[in-house]
Every structure is written in structure tokens, then in C-alpha cells.
Design a protein around this motif. Sequence first.
Motif, PDB file in Angstrom:
ATOM      1  N   ARG A 376      48.167  25.129 -13.750  1.00  0.00           N
ATOM      2  CA  ARG A 376      49.541  24.284 -14.342  1.00  0.00           C
ATOM      3  C   ARG A 376      49.190  22.930 -13.482  1.00  0.00           C
ATOM      4  O   ARG A 376      50.283  22.576 -12.550  1.00  0.00           O
ATOM      5  CB  ARG A 376      50.639  25.052 -14.407  1.00  0.00           C
ATOM      6  N   GLY A 377      48.375  22.300 -13.414  1.00  0.00           N
ATOM      7  CA  GLY A 377      47.968  21.019 -12.609  1.00  0.00           C
ATOM      8  C   GLY A 377      49.202  20.102 -12.725  1.00  0.00           C
ATOM      9  O   GLY A 377      49.601  19.820 -13.882  1.00  0.00           O
ATOM     10  N   THR A 378      49.456  19.298 -11.801  1.00  0.00           N
ATOM     11  CA  THR A 378      50.279  18.219 -11.831  1.00  0.00           C
ATOM     12  C   THR A 378      49.548  17.075 -12.040  1.00  0.00           C
ATOM     13  O   THR A 378      48.647  16.877 -12.090  1.00  0.00           O
ATOM     14  CB  THR A 378      51.117  17.976 -10.488  1.00  0.00           C
ATOM     15  N   SER A 379      50.554  15.596 -12.282  1.00  0.00           N
ATOM     16  CA  SER A 379      49.790  14.506 -12.571  1.00  0.00           C
ATOM     17  C   SER A 379      48.911  14.214 -11.301  1.00  0.00           C
ATOM     18  O   SER A 379      47.884  13.414 -11.679  1.00  0.00           O
ATOM     19  CB  SER A 379      50.932  13.395 -12.759  1.00  0.00           C
ATOM     20  N   ALA A 380      49.111  14.550 -10.228  1.00  0.00           N
ATOM     21  CA  ALA A 380      48.302  14.410  -9.033  1.00  0.00           C
ATOM     22  C   ALA A 380      46.893  14.828  -9.361  1.00  0.00           C
ATOM     23  O   ALA A 380      45.888  14.257  -9.040  1.00  0.00           O
ATOM     24  CB  ALA A 380      48.716  14.860  -7.649  1.00  0.00           C
ATOM     25  N   VAL A 381      46.791  16.212  -9.710  1.00  0.00           N
ATOM     26  CA  VAL A 381      45.356  16.829 -10.288  1.00  0.00           C
ATOM     27  C   VAL A 381      44.737  16.207 -11.165  1.00  0.00           C
ATOM     28  O   VAL A 381      43.835  15.837 -10.965  1.00  0.00           O
ATOM     29  CB  VAL A 381      45.768  18.326 -10.609  1.00  0.00           C
ATOM     30  N   ASP A 382      45.702  15.923 -12.120  1.00  0.00           N
ATOM     31  CA  ASP A 382      44.899  15.183 -13.423  1.00  0.00           C
ATOM     32  C   ASP A 382      44.249  13.850 -13.112  1.00  0.00           C
ATOM     33  O   ASP A 382      43.314  13.545 -13.672  1.00  0.00           O
ATOM     34  CB  ASP A 382      46.147  14.792 -14.492  1.00  0.00           C
ATOM     35  N   GLU A 383      44.907  13.051 -12.072  1.00  0.00           N
ATOM     36  CA  GLU A 383      44.482  11.703 -11.781  1.00  0.00           C
ATOM     37  C   GLU A 383      43.082  11.933 -10.747  1.00  0.00           C
ATOM     38  O   GLU A 383      42.805  10.980 -10.527  1.00  0.00           O
ATOM     39  CB  GLU A 383      45.587  11.199 -10.993  1.00  0.00           C
ATOM     40  N   LEU A 384      42.870  13.226 -10.495  1.00  0.00           N
ATOM     41  CA  LEU A 384      41.663  13.241  -9.275  1.00  0.00           C
ATOM     42  C   LEU A 384      40.540  13.861 -10.097  1.00  0.00           C
ATOM     43  O   LEU A 384      39.410  14.081  -9.554  1.00  0.00           O
ATOM     44  CB  LEU A 384      42.153  14.473  -8.224  1.00  0.00           C
ATOM     45  N   LYS A 385      40.483  13.795 -11.400  1.00  0.00           N
ATOM     46  CA  LYS A 385      39.429  14.197 -12.130  1.00  0.00           C
ATOM     47  C   LYS A 385      38.092  13.106 -11.799  1.00  0.00           C
ATOM     48  O   LYS A 385      38.562  11.854 -11.691  1.00  0.00           O
ATOM     49  CB  LYS A 385      39.629  14.187 -13.771  1.00  0.00           C
ATOM     50  N   PRO A 386      36.832  13.569 -11.671  1.00  0.00           N
ATOM     51  CA  PRO A 386      35.841  12.608 -11.174  1.00  0.00           C
ATOM     52  C   PRO A 386      35.630  11.579 -12.458  1.00  0.00           C
ATOM     53  O   PRO A 386      34.858  10.518 -11.961  1.00  0.00           O
ATOM     54  CB  PRO A 386      34.585  13.655 -11.160  1.00  0.00           C
ATOM     55  N   ASP A 387      36.128  11.779 -13.425  1.00  0.00           N
ATOM     56  CA  ASP A 387      35.872  10.789 -14.550  1.00  0.00           C
ATOM     57  C   ASP A 387      36.969   9.971 -14.727  1.00  0.00           C
ATOM     58  O   ASP A 387      37.027   9.400 -15.869  1.00  0.00           O
ATOM     59  CB  ASP A 387      35.400  11.458 -15.961  1.00  0.00           C
ATOM     60  N   SER A 388      37.870   9.753 -13.946  1.00  0.00           N
ATOM     61  CA  SER A 388      39.171   8.998 -14.016  1.00  0.00           C
ATOM     62  C   SER A 388      38.679   7.511 -13.973  1.00  0.00           C
ATOM     63  O   SER A 388      38.392   7.044 -12.929  1.00  0.00           O
ATOM     64  CB  SER A 388      40.014   9.400 -12.997  1.00  0.00           C
ATOM     65  N   GLU A 389      38.875   6.821 -15.067  1.00  0.00           N
ATOM     66  CA  GLU A 389      38.672   5.659 -15.263  1.00  0.00           C
ATOM     67  C   GLU A 389      39.601   4.602 -14.315  1.00  0.00           C
ATOM     68  O   GLU A 389      39.264   3.850 -13.511  1.00  0.00           O
ATOM     69  CB  GLU A 389      39.178   5.150 -16.729  1.00  0.00           C
ATOM     70  N   HIS A 390      41.089   5.069 -14.101  1.00  0.00           N
ATOM     71  CA  HIS A 390      41.883   4.434 -13.165  1.00  0.00           C
ATOM     72  C   HIS A 390      41.096   4.499 -11.721  1.00  0.00           C
ATOM     73  O   HIS A 390      41.462   3.405 -11.275  1.00  0.00           O
ATOM     74  CB  HIS A 390      43.102   5.091 -13.353  1.00  0.00           C
ATOM     75  N   LEU A 391      40.885   5.434 -11.108  1.00  0.00           N
ATOM     76  CA  LEU A 391      40.287   5.640  -9.950  1.00  0.00           C
ATOM     77  C   LEU A 391      39.165   4.729  -9.701  1.00  0.00           C
ATOM     78  O   LEU A 391      39.052   3.968  -8.687  1.00  0.00           O
ATOM     79  CB  LEU A 391      39.929   6.995  -9.515  1.00  0.00           C
ATOM     80  N   HIS A 392      38.092   4.592 -10.780  1.00  0.00           N
ATOM     81  CA  HIS A 392      36.990   3.802 -10.318  1.00  0.00           C
ATOM     82  C   HIS A 392      37.555   2.221 -10.519  1.00  0.00           C
ATOM     83  O   HIS A 392      36.861   1.778  -9.919  1.00  0.00           O
ATOM     84  CB  HIS A 392      36.119   4.017 -11.893  1.00  0.00           C
ATOM     85  N   VAL A 393      38.613   1.864 -11.526  1.00  0.00           N
ATOM     86  CA  VAL A 393      38.890   0.519 -11.764  1.00  0.00           C
ATOM     87  C   VAL A 393      39.738   0.070 -10.231  1.00  0.00           C
ATOM     88  O   VAL A 393      39.361  -1.034  -9.792  1.00  0.00           O
ATOM     89  CB  VAL A 393      39.833   0.319 -12.825  1.00  0.00           C
ATOM     90  N   LEU A 394      40.481   1.045  -9.807  1.00  0.00           N
ATOM     91  CA  LEU A 394      41.079   0.794  -8.456  1.00  0.00           C
ATOM     92  C   LEU A 394      40.237   0.549  -7.207  1.00  0.00           C
ATOM     93  O   LEU A 394      40.471  -0.243  -6.499  1.00  0.00           O
ATOM     94  CB  LEU A 394      42.187   2.040  -8.037  1.00  0.00           C
ATOM     95  N   ASN A 395      39.035   1.503  -7.214  1.00  0.00           N
ATOM     96  CA  ASN A 395      38.071   1.189  -6.067  1.00  0.00           C
ATOM     97  C   ASN A 395      37.312  -0.030  -6.257  1.00  0.00           C
ATOM     98  O   ASN A 395      36.956  -0.945  -5.325  1.00  0.00           O
ATOM     99  CB  ASN A 395      37.195   2.375  -6.118  1.00  0.00           C
ATOM    100  N   ASP A 396      36.807  -0.364  -7.446  1.00  0.00           N
ATOM    101  CA  ASP A 396      35.954  -1.454  -7.663  1.00  0.00           C
ATOM    102  C   ASP A 396      36.675  -2.859  -7.526  1.00  0.00           C
ATOM    103  O   ASP A 396      36.263  -3.830  -7.057  1.00  0.00           O
ATOM    104  CB  ASP A 396      35.630  -1.326  -9.120  1.00  0.00           C
ATOM    105  N   ASN A 397      38.316  -2.841  -7.700  1.00  0.00           N
ATOM    106  CA  ASN A 397      39.155  -4.175  -7.588  1.00  0.00           C
ATOM    107  C   ASN A 397      39.637  -4.183  -6.313  1.00  0.00           C
ATOM    108  O   ASN A 397      40.085  -5.459  -5.589  1.00  0.00           O
ATOM    109  CB  ASN A 397      40.217  -4.102  -8.589  1.00  0.00           C
ATOM    110  N   PHE A 398      39.564  -3.212  -5.463  1.00  0.00           N
ATOM    111  CA  PHE A 398      40.031  -3.302  -4.107  1.00  0.00           C
ATOM    112  C   PHE A 398      39.672  -4.533  -3.146  1.00  0.00           C
ATOM    113  O   PHE A 398      40.192  -4.921  -2.685  1.00  0.00           O
ATOM    114  CB  PHE A 398      39.840  -2.067  -3.322  1.00  0.00           C
ATOM    115  N   ALA A 399      38.225  -4.677  -3.166  1.00  0.00           N
ATOM    116  CA  ALA A 399      37.570  -5.785  -2.394  1.00  0.00           C
ATOM    117  C   ALA A 399      38.325  -7.078  -2.686  1.00  0.00           C
ATOM    118  O   ALA A 399      38.360  -7.998  -1.756  1.00  0.00           O
ATOM    119  CB  ALA A 399      36.122  -5.824  -2.557  1.00  0.00           C
ATOM    120  N   LYS A 400      38.382  -7.232  -4.061  1.00  0.00           N
ATOM    121  CA  LYS A 400      38.777  -8.374  -4.749  1.00  0.00           C
ATOM    122  C   LYS A 400      40.401  -8.641  -4.302  1.00  0.00           C
ATOM    123  O   LYS A 400      40.945  -9.667  -4.072  1.00  0.00           O
ATOM    124  CB  LYS A 400      38.875  -8.465  -6.128  1.00  0.00           C
ATOM    125  N   ILE A 401      41.197  -7.546  -4.250  1.00  0.00           N
ATOM    126  CA  ILE A 401      42.536  -7.621  -3.925  1.00  0.00           C
ATOM    127  C   ILE A 401      42.842  -7.773  -2.452  1.00  0.00           C
ATOM    128  O   ILE A 401      43.918  -8.457  -2.131  1.00  0.00           O
ATOM    129  CB  ILE A 401      43.218  -6.268  -4.268  1.00  0.00           C
TER     130      ILE A 401
END
Length: 483
Positions: A376-401
Motif C-alpha cells: 500500500r505504497g504512498t506517493s513517495a514510493v510511487d515517485e521513487l520508481k527507477p523509471d520515474s520521468e519526473h526524477l530524470h527531468v529534475l536531475n537533468d535540469n538541476f545544473a541549469k537551475i
Amino acid sequence: MVEHASLLPSLLAATPSPGNVRLLQQVARAIANLSAHPTLAAELFHEVGYGRLCTMVETGGVLARRQAARTLANFSANDVLACQLLSDAEGCGWPLLLSLATADDAEVQRQASRAVANLAVNASSRLRSQPGLDAVLNRWVNSDDTVVYSHAVRAKASLTSTVIQGPKYAEGIYLLYPVEPTGRGVSSRAASLPVDFDIVFVHGVTGHPFQTWTIDSRAETAEPLTAGTEAPIDQQLRPASEPAAAQTVPSADGAGQQACWPRDWLPSRFPRARILSVGYDVSWSKWFGQALPLEQQSTELIKKLRLAGVGTRPVVFVAHSFGGLLVKEMLAFAALNDDFKPILQNARGIVFFSTPHRGAEIMKFVETYKLDVMLRGTSAVDELKPDSEHLHVLNDNFAKIAPQVATLSFGENDKTCIGSNYTCFQLVSDESANPAFAGPLHQFVKLDFNHRMVCKPLSKSALQYRMVCDFIDRSLGLSKRKR
């Protein structure tokens, strides 16, 4: 839920005979649970009122007093209800809280101190004039109970601000240093030193503002975790915005003793810092609690940090696991919102302890063994999936931000054991722990610790402690000033 709230006054009106005390205690619990929801608090208050809370305290025994204190703490987190508590026409608001503040029960004291700390944020001018306040706070800051002490420090820090727009320490924001002299041995000289920069600690999933950063040498060989957590099950059930009650003991070198290293070790190294620790509610499983989505959680947190004055001076963040994602999300939010840009502009460095920049290995385990329904995972668990597009975008954009922000990232080399069957694996892979930011401002180091212990240096001579201190020196340019 709102319909159920409207039934409470009739239930409370029941004669508190011996046969009804149990009912009264359960109603008190229901009120406390409902009051924790911000959208219901105002309507619930109009239905219940402080007078009915007084009735519960007088006739419901210690269990009802605990729930009444929790309700007051929740109401006090609302600025309108906080002011009403201190101007209660029935004379039951502050007198009720004051009576709970002097109760013998430890849990009542913890909730009462939490209520006062919330009042110090939302109704500070009225709170200052309340009779008995100074005596209560002076007793609490010398308490051996970490929860009571932490809320007392939060309250006093908010109240001592000399200007309206001065720092206020909302629920979940804990001032570790500098604090005024108390029986805990904080020197008056340290408390009076000016602050040049902030160091902000952010824990991860099921973490705590103190326990995450506390090491006991007896726990060097980490025991299996019940559900991927670092706290016993009774402490898992306490919201992370409320610190756990375990007491830590300062140590000169730290070896062989228990210490919360941001509070007990860093002040001597950085006497002109303000050190904060963040607590927020985030659980792996809905069986144990809830978690806001990453973006919403970061927005709530950055608002509280701004209220505490973070962004008015240089700041370094130190984050464990999911906390590192929150920090990146906060800076991404600040880049798009002018009111919060000072936090981004003043950010100098981030320490990432096993942050899953590209998702967590535990999610592969969950998916492989089809544990989604049981977990019964929470939203935190769902967002930690290795294929999370949001995490990849967040990391890739960090250096620009945040091109000016230096990073020190630690990976874990040992496995973490989960559950009674001792299933062990590396929670955050090297690939995920290494954000792979390019340039001399960024460094990645693997440590021979598991996910739980990677952020707990065993002593001041431990590699990660020395590296963190050196990183803070470099990020803030302190080493150049010393020359």
C-alpha cells in the motif's frame, strides 16, 4: 468526514458517567484526528469550541487530556484559530493549555509544548502577554524529554524575534543552534554570536529531524529494519514533524557515545552558523502513515523555510535519501517563483547522502515480487520508481537551475536488510546515488555503510563527517577567510 464532525457535539453532551467515560475518550480521539486535517479544522472548531475541550479534560481522564492537548496543538497551527484560543471568551483557551502544560503525563506535555510553539508562530504578539508563559518555557527548555525541549526552543526562537517579519519556526522546523543557555550546557557566548550562514538538514522517508542524524556506536552493526525504516515501530507511528522522544548525549569526540551530530558536533566547528533540522511526514506505506506528492511536499517545506528566514543569507543543505529530492524540488520551485528566488540565489551547496536521483532499488524488489497491494505504497514510493520521468527531468535540469550550487554526493556500499526474513540489498544503486553533475563543483564518494548508517558518522574523525565539514568550508568560502 465533515458529516461525522457535526455529530460530535451531541456525543460530547452525553452525561460523563462512569459508563460514558470510554465513549468520551473515543470522541476526544475522533476530534483530535479530525483537527489534524487543515481543511476541517476551522469547521470542527466552530462545532466543538474550547469549552467542550475543557469538559473532556475535566471528565475524560488522562486519555482524553492527551487528545485534547493534541487538538489544541492542531488548532494552533491555524493562524485564525490560534488567535481565538488566546482570546477565548469562555476563558477556557489559554487556561486550559496552561493546565495541560503542567500535567504529569509526558504525552500531554509534548502536545502542550507543540501547541505553544505553534502559537508562537501564528499568534506571537498575543502569546507574549499570557500569564505563566515564561515559567512554562523556562521549565521546558531544561526538560530531559527531547520532544518537549525541541518545541520549547522553537517557541522561544519565534518569540524572541524583535521584528514582525523576523524568523518564525513553524511546525517541522527545528532550531538546533544557536540556542540560549540552558541546563544542556549551551554557552551564552555561542548563543549570542552573529549568524553568517545557515545549514539545513532534511531527512528522508520515515526519517526524523533528530534520529536520522543520531549515531549510537552500539548500533554500528545495523539490525534488520521492520519496514525499511530506521525507528522502532512505536516511533514510526509518531509524525516526523514531531521529534522522537529519545534523548541524545553530546560528546567531545563522539566515539562510544550517542550524539545527534548536527546539534552536538557542528556548532564547535561552525560557531557562526544557524543549524536547522526539518521534520515532515513521509511514510513508505499507508499502513503506517501518509506522504504528500514530492512537488506538494517541497512547496509546503520551502514556505516554512522562508518563514524561518532561510534565503536571507548563504545556505548549505544536508539531505538523506528522499530529502535530497525535496531539496532539488524546492530549488526548482524557487527558480520559478520570485518570492522564493533568494533561497536559490543564496544556496551554496548540497550534501546528498544516498539520494535516489534516478529512483530506488527497493521499487524493483516491490515490482518483482508483486508487493504493491500488500505494501500500500504512498506517493513517495510511487515517485521513487527507477523509471520515474519526473526524477530524470529534475536531475537533468538541476545544473541549469542552480549552476552555482556545489554538491557532495555519498553512495552506500553495504546492503540494508528489510523484514523478518532478512531480505538484504543495496537500497540506492551507485548509478542512482551519483547525480553525475559535471565540473569541479561536484564530487561523488562511496562509503562502506548501508542506507541507514551512511549519514551517521561514528565520530568526528569519521570520513563522511570530515568531508562534510570541509565541503561546507569550501562552499561558503570559509577556508579562504581563515587564511
